[in-house]
Design a protein around this motif. Structure first.
Motif, PDB file in Angstrom:
ATOM      1  N   THR A  52       0.838  -1.193   0.000  1.00  9.09           N
ATOM      2  CA  THR A  52       0.000   0.000   0.000  1.00  9.09           C
ATOM      3  C   THR A  52       0.876   1.246   0.000  1.00  9.09           C
ATOM      4  OG1 THR A  52      -0.109   0.230   2.389  1.00  9.09           O
ATOM      5  CG2 THR A  52      -1.713  -1.233   1.362  1.00  9.09           C
ATOM      6  N   SER A  53       0.280   2.371  -0.418  1.00  4.36           N
ATOM      7  CA  SER A  53       1.013   3.638  -0.323  1.00  4.36           C
ATOM      8  C   SER A  53       0.230   4.682   0.453  1.00  4.36           C
ATOM      9  CB  SER A  53       1.372   4.153  -1.717  1.00  4.36           C
ATOM     10  OG  SER A  53       0.215   4.421  -2.462  1.00  4.36           O
ATOM     11  N   VAL A  82      -7.497   9.006  -9.622  1.00  2.00           N
ATOM     12  CA  VAL A  82      -7.291   7.579  -9.385  1.00  2.00           C
ATOM     13  C   VAL A  82      -8.644   6.859  -9.411  1.00  2.00           C
ATOM     14  CG1 VAL A  82      -6.447   5.908  -7.695  1.00  2.00           C
ATOM     15  CG2 VAL A  82      -5.272   8.092  -7.977  1.00  2.00           C
ATOM     16  N   LEU A 104      -4.660   3.254  -1.011  1.00  2.00           N
ATOM     17  CA  LEU A 104      -4.011   3.403  -2.311  1.00  2.00           C
ATOM     18  C   LEU A 104      -3.065   2.237  -2.494  1.00  2.00           C
ATOM     19  CD1 LEU A 104      -3.066   7.147  -2.784  1.00  2.00           C
ATOM     20  CD2 LEU A 104      -4.599   5.772  -4.157  1.00  2.00           C
ATOM     21  N   ALA A 106       0.104   0.325  -3.828  1.00  2.00           N
ATOM     22  CA  ALA A 106       1.454   0.682  -4.257  1.00  2.00           C
ATOM     23  C   ALA A 106       1.643   0.214  -5.693  1.00  2.00           C
ATOM     24  CB  ALA A 106       2.482   0.027  -3.338  1.00  2.00           C
ATOM     25  N   THR A 108       2.190   1.116 -10.039  1.00  2.00           N
ATOM     26  CA  THR A 108       1.526   1.923 -11.060  1.00  2.00           C
ATOM     27  C   THR A 108       0.736   1.010 -11.986  1.00  2.00           C
ATOM     28  OG1 THR A 108       3.487   1.793 -12.459  1.00  2.00           O
ATOM     29  CG2 THR A 108       3.265   3.733 -11.053  1.00  2.00           C
ATOM     30  N   GLN A 110      -1.896   4.031 -10.556  1.00  7.28           N
ATOM     31  CA  GLN A 110      -2.487   4.175  -9.238  1.00  7.28           C
ATOM     32  C   GLN A 110      -3.876   3.546  -9.222  1.00  7.28           C
ATOM     33  OE1 GLN A 110      -2.043   8.445  -8.561  1.00  7.28           O
ATOM     34  NE2 GLN A 110      -0.574   7.888  -6.974  1.00  7.28           N
ATOM     35  N   GLY A 112      -7.219   2.880  -6.290  1.00 11.64           N
ATOM     36  CA  GLY A 112      -7.798   3.001  -4.959  1.00 11.64           C
ATOM     37  C   GLY A 112      -8.729   1.828  -4.694  1.00 11.64           C
ATOM     38  N   ARG A 165      -5.110  -5.936  -8.489  1.00  8.68           N
ATOM     39  CA  ARG A 165      -4.889  -5.050  -9.642  1.00  8.68           C
ATOM     40  C   ARG A 165      -5.126  -5.828 -10.953  1.00  8.68           C
ATOM     41  NH1 ARG A 165      -1.943  -0.471  -9.743  1.00  8.68           N
ATOM     42  NH2 ARG A 165      -0.798  -1.056  -7.872  1.00  8.68           N
ATOM     43  N   GLU A 180       4.004  -1.590 -16.048  1.00 12.83           N
ATOM     44  CA  GLU A 180       3.327  -1.446 -14.761  1.00 12.83           C
ATOM     45  C   GLU A 180       4.139  -2.101 -13.669  1.00 12.83           C
ATOM     46  OE1 GLU A 180      -0.701  -2.624 -14.649  1.00 12.83           O
ATOM     47  OE2 GLU A 180      -1.267  -1.288 -16.276  1.00 12.83           O
TER      48      GLU A 180
END
Length: 184
Positions: A52-53, A82, A104, A106, A108, A110, A112, A165, A180
């Motif tokens: 997570t970021s 996002v 968020l 982690a 790319t 991004q 949510g 993702r 990515e």
């Protein structure tokens, strides 16, 4: 303190300092895993903190029209727009109300992921992690769960952010780009 003891102490400090560069770099604690404990669709889950970021409560999300019920809409983060998906819907649970929390992912691009409640942050021993969650993993849509952790209060399936993702990419109907990045 005598001059001899000061000299010995200085010599020992120099040797310790030099030795610290001669030793291989140590990683931080490999025997423990930092986890966020959450609830999505009324069920307990855990997310690896390293995947997570950021975690945000009550973030405004602008709804988008479309056929995908898991897509809640778009949210702004430091000048970036996002897409936000409902974790409960991604995991195949009925969605009763709007999630309050958002993590968020982690990596790319991004992403949510919204969930209903944040139970806390825990540090679990890696020995308490079972890599595959069995029935939970088979029951989750396209395998967003990777493992199970035993915590006080019960076991929790671990949501894998890179797998989630990939699920979002599949739902959106496109393949992930070659550049990515996904968190480990």
């Amino acid at each position: 303190m005598s001059a001899g003891s000061v000299s010995r102490r200085l010599h020992q400090l120099r040797e310790d300092f030099d030795q610290s560069f001669a030793e291989p770099a140590r990683s931080h604690d490999e025997e423990h895993l930092e986890l966020l404990t959450i609830r999505a669709g009324g069920r307990p889950y855990a997310i690896r903190l390293s995947q997570t970021s950021g975690v945000h409560p009550d973030r405004p999300v602008t709804p988008l029209p479309g056929p995908q019920p898991a897509l809640l809409g778009l949210a702004g983060f430091a000048g970036a727009v996002v897409p936000v998906y409902d974790l409960a819907a991604l995991l195949g649970h009925p969605v009763a109300n709007v999630p309050r929390w958002l993590v968020l992912a982690a990596g790319t691009p991004q992403l949510g992921l919204a969930f209903h409640s944040l139970d806390g942050h825990v540090r679990a021993a890696t020995a308490d992690i079972i890599r595959e969650s069995g029935a939970e993993a088979r029951g989750a849509r396209r395998g967003s769960l990777r493992g199970l952790v035993d915590l006080p209060g019960g076991s929790r399936p671990i949501i894998d952010i890179p797998a989630t993702r990939a699920l979002v990419h599949a739902l959106a109907g496109h393949a992930p780009a070659a550049d990515e990045e996904n968190a480990a």
